[in-house]
Design an enzyme around this catalytic site. Sequence first.
Site, PDB file in Angstrom:
ATOM      1  N   GLY A 220       0.811  -1.206   0.000  1.00 29.50           N
ATOM      2  CA  GLY A 220       0.000   0.000   0.000  1.00 29.50           C
ATOM      3  C   GLY A 220       0.844   1.255   0.000  1.00 29.50           C
ATOM      4  N   PRO A 221       0.201   2.386  -0.285  1.00 28.37           N
ATOM      5  CG  PRO A 221      -1.394   3.940  -0.973  1.00 28.37           C
ATOM      6  CD  PRO A 221      -1.233   2.541  -0.514  1.00 28.37           C
ATOM      7  N   GLY A 223       2.419   5.720   4.470  1.00 23.34           N
ATOM      8  CA  GLY A 223       1.634   6.376   5.517  1.00 23.34           C
ATOM      9  C   GLY A 223       0.287   5.761   5.776  1.00 23.34           C
ATOM     10  N   GLY A 225      -0.218   2.943   7.320  1.00 23.57           N
ATOM     11  CA  GLY A 225      -0.240   2.191   8.571  1.00 23.57           C
ATOM     12  C   GLY A 225       0.312   0.787   8.485  1.00 23.57           C
ATOM     13  CD  GLU A 442      -8.532  30.175  -6.302  1.00 31.52           C
ATOM     14  OE1 GLU A 442      -9.364  29.246  -6.205  1.00 31.52           O
ATOM     15  OE2 GLU A 442      -7.385  30.010  -6.772  1.00 31.52           O
ATOM     16  CG  HIS A 445     -11.953  27.557  -9.521  1.00 38.32           C
ATOM     17  ND1 HIS A 445     -11.904  26.862 -10.700  1.00 38.32           N
ATOM     18  CD2 HIS A 445     -10.674  27.933  -9.253  1.00 38.32           C
ATOM     19  CE1 HIS A 445     -10.643  26.829 -11.121  1.00 38.32           C
ATOM     20  NE2 HIS A 445      -9.880  27.474 -10.260  1.00 38.32           N
TER      21      HIS A 445
HETATM   22  P1  ADP Z   1       3.573   3.039   6.486  1.00 39.45           P
HETATM   23  O1  ADP Z   1       4.403   2.027   7.189  1.00 39.45           O
HETATM   24  O2  ADP Z   1       2.424   2.445   5.723  1.00 39.45           O
HETATM   25  O3  ADP Z   1       4.334   4.013   5.648  1.00 39.45           O
HETATM   26  P2  ADP Z   1       3.091   3.927   9.137  1.00 39.45           P
HETATM   27  O4  ADP Z   1       2.586   2.688   9.742  1.00 39.45           O
HETATM   28  O5  ADP Z   1       4.492   4.266   9.412  1.00 39.45           O
HETATM   29  O6  ADP Z   1       2.852   3.930   7.583  1.00 39.45           O
HETATM   30  O7  ADP Z   1       2.130   5.104   9.559  1.00 39.45           O
HETATM   31  C1  ADP Z   1       2.601   6.347   9.964  1.00 39.45           C
HETATM   32  C2  ADP Z   1       1.730   6.924  11.050  1.00 39.45           C
HETATM   33  O8  ADP Z   1       0.459   7.246  10.542  1.00 39.45           O
HETATM   34  C3  ADP Z   1       1.460   5.953  12.160  1.00 39.45           C
HETATM   35  O9  ADP Z   1       2.462   6.004  13.127  1.00 39.45           O
HETATM   36  C4  ADP Z   1       0.137   6.424  12.703  1.00 39.45           C
HETATM   37  O10 ADP Z   1       0.327   7.483  13.615  1.00 39.45           O
HETATM   38  C5  ADP Z   1      -0.560   6.980  11.487  1.00 39.45           C
HETATM   39  N1  ADP Z   1      -1.505   6.021  10.912  1.00 39.45           N
HETATM   40  C6  ADP Z   1      -1.449   5.495   9.670  1.00 39.45           C
HETATM   41  N2  ADP Z   1      -2.482   4.670   9.460  1.00 39.45           N
HETATM   42  C7  ADP Z   1      -3.205   4.643  10.583  1.00 39.45           C
HETATM   43  C8  ADP Z   1      -4.392   3.963  11.004  1.00 39.45           C
HETATM   44  N3  ADP Z   1      -5.040   3.144  10.182  1.00 39.45           N
HETATM   45  N4  ADP Z   1      -4.845   4.182  12.244  1.00 39.45           N
HETATM   46  C9  ADP Z   1      -4.201   5.011  13.079  1.00 39.45           C
HETATM   47  N5  ADP Z   1      -3.088   5.683  12.760  1.00 39.45           N
HETATM   48  C10 ADP Z   1      -2.582   5.512  11.526  1.00 39.45           C
END
Ligand code: ADP
Length: 505
Positions: A220-221, A223, A225, A442, A445
Site C-alpha cells: 500500500g501507499p 503512511g 499504517g 477563485e 471556480h
Molecule cells: P507506512 O508504514 O504504511 O508508511 P506507518 O505505519 O508508518 O505507515 O504510519 C505512519 C503513522 O500514521 C502511524 O504512526 C500512525 O500514527 C498513522 N496512521 C497510519 N495509518 C493509521 C491507522 N489506520 N490508524 C491510526 N493511525 C494511523
Amino acid sequence: MDMNENKRRRSMLLYILIAIIAYLAISQALGSGLTASRVQSVTYTEFLNMVDDNKVTNVDLNTGDNTLTFTTGEGDSQKIYETTMWPTDDTLIQRLDEHGVNADANIPDTSGDLWLMLLVSYGLPILFFLGIGWWLNRRMKKAMGDDGPSMNFGGGFGGGGLGKSNAKEIKGEDTGVTFKDVAGQDEAKESLQEIVSFLKNPEKYNEIGARCPRGALLVGPPGTGKTLLAKAVAGEAGVTFFQIAGSAFVEMFVGRGAAKVRDLFKQANEKAPCIIFIDEIDAVGKRRDSSLSSNDEREQTLNQLLSEMDGFDNHKGIVVLAATNRPETLDQALLRPGRFDRRIPVELPDLAGREAILQIHASDVKMEPGIDLGIVARSTPGASGADLANIINEAALRAVRFGRKKVTQEDLLESVDVVIAGEKKKSTVLSPHEKEVVSYHETGHAIVAAMQKGSAPVSKITIVPRTSGALGFTMQVEEDEHFLTTRQEAKDKIAVLCGGRAAER
Ligand code: ADP
C-alpha cells in the site's frame, strides 16, 4: 558480551601501545649509543689542538662507529672526551706518536648489536602490522560468521559490529500497539489475526499439521499504517518485534548485506516466537536480472534472504512481514509459497476510516468540546493515515502557538490547509492587481460550483499564497463518498475547473 568485547579491545590497544613505546626506546638507545653524560663531545680540530698542546694522555680509536674517545690529565683531574674521527687523516698516528700519546685501536664485535638492530628495525614493524591484521581479521570473522571471507580490510575501523543487522528490536509488551490503535483496515487486520493466533499458540496449528504463512507482504501507499499494523501483530501476540528497512541491507561491499540478513535471522531464531518486519523491501527485493548493470551485492543479499526464509524452522514461530509500495518490482521468487505467500492490501482510508483515524489521534490531544471531526474527514479525500495524524498534531501546535490550552475547530481546519496545500507563504507578496486576478479566478471556480446541482458544496475560498505554490484555492467538501463518476459529474467538474480562467477574462 559487549563488555568482553570492550575489554579485549582495550587490552589489544594496550599491547600495541607498549610495542610502540618499546620500539622507540630501543631504537633510540641503540641509535645514539649509551653516551654517558660525563663524556664531553668536542670537534676534531679541538682534539688535534689538545694533542698539539700535549694535554691528551690516552686515545681510544673506535673503528666501529668512527669515533675517538680520549682522556686528558691524570687521576682526579682526568677528563674524558669524545670526537668523530676524520676519515682520511693518515697523519694521526704519527702525530700521536710525536706527542707521546698512548693510543689503542678498538675494533668492536658488532655482530650482536647488528642482530638486535635488524630485529628492531625490521622485525618489530612487521610484527606490529601482523598484529593489526590478525586483530582486524578476528573482528571481521566474528561479524561475518565463521564462513565469511578471511581477510577483508574494506570495512576499516569504527562503527560497532560489521555485518550486524542493526535491526531495531522491541519486546512484544513494549510495542504499545494493538489492533485497537489501528483504525479502519479491517480486511488487513482480519488477515493478520491468523498470524497472531498462530504466534500465540503454535501447537494448535502444528497438531493438525497446518503450516502458518512464513511471510506476508503488506502492500500500500506510504503512511497507510503498514508499520503500525506489523507492530500491532507483535503487540497482540506479545512477541518480540524486529524492524529493519530494506535499504539497510544494501551495502557497499559484496557479502556484507548477506551477512546482515544472516545475523538478523540468527537473532530472530534466538528470540522466537517473533516478528521480523522489513520496511520497503523493494530496496533489496527488486527483480534480479541478467543485464550488465545487475548489482551483485543486492542479488547476494536477496539470495540470502530467500534461503533464510526457506531455512528457518517454521514451528518455532518466526513470521516475516514486509511492506512495499511497489509490489510489481519485486522478484517473483519472493512471492512463491513458503515465502511472502500472503499479500495484504493496505489502502488509503475511506471517509469512515479517515474519521476513525482522526478520532484515535484526537484522543491524545486536548480538544474543545463539540469539535466536528467529520468535516475534517470530508475535506481530506486521498489523505493517508499519516497525513491525518499530522493534521491533528499541526492543530495542536497551532493551539500552542496562539497560547491556547485546547485545540479549536479553527485550528483543525487551518491545519487541513497546511497539510494539503502547505504553510501560508509570507514571503510571497501579491501586487494589488495580482490579488484581484486571483480573486476573480477563485470566485469563478466557486460560482460555477455553487450554480451546479451535482457539485460538492464550496466550503472555503482563499487567496493566501501557500508554500506548495498555490496562490489561492477553492475547497469543496463532498457530503458523502461515492466510487463512480457519472458523465454529468465529470462535465460539471471540468466546468468548475474552467470557471477560474473564464472569470479572469
Ligand atoms: P507506512 O508504514 O504504511 O508508511 P506507518 O505505519 O508508518 O505507515 O504510519 C505512519 C503513522 O500514521 C502511524 O504512526 C500512525 O500514527 C498513522 N496512521 C497510519 N495509518 C493509521 C491507522 N489506520 N490508524 C491510526 N493511525 C494511523
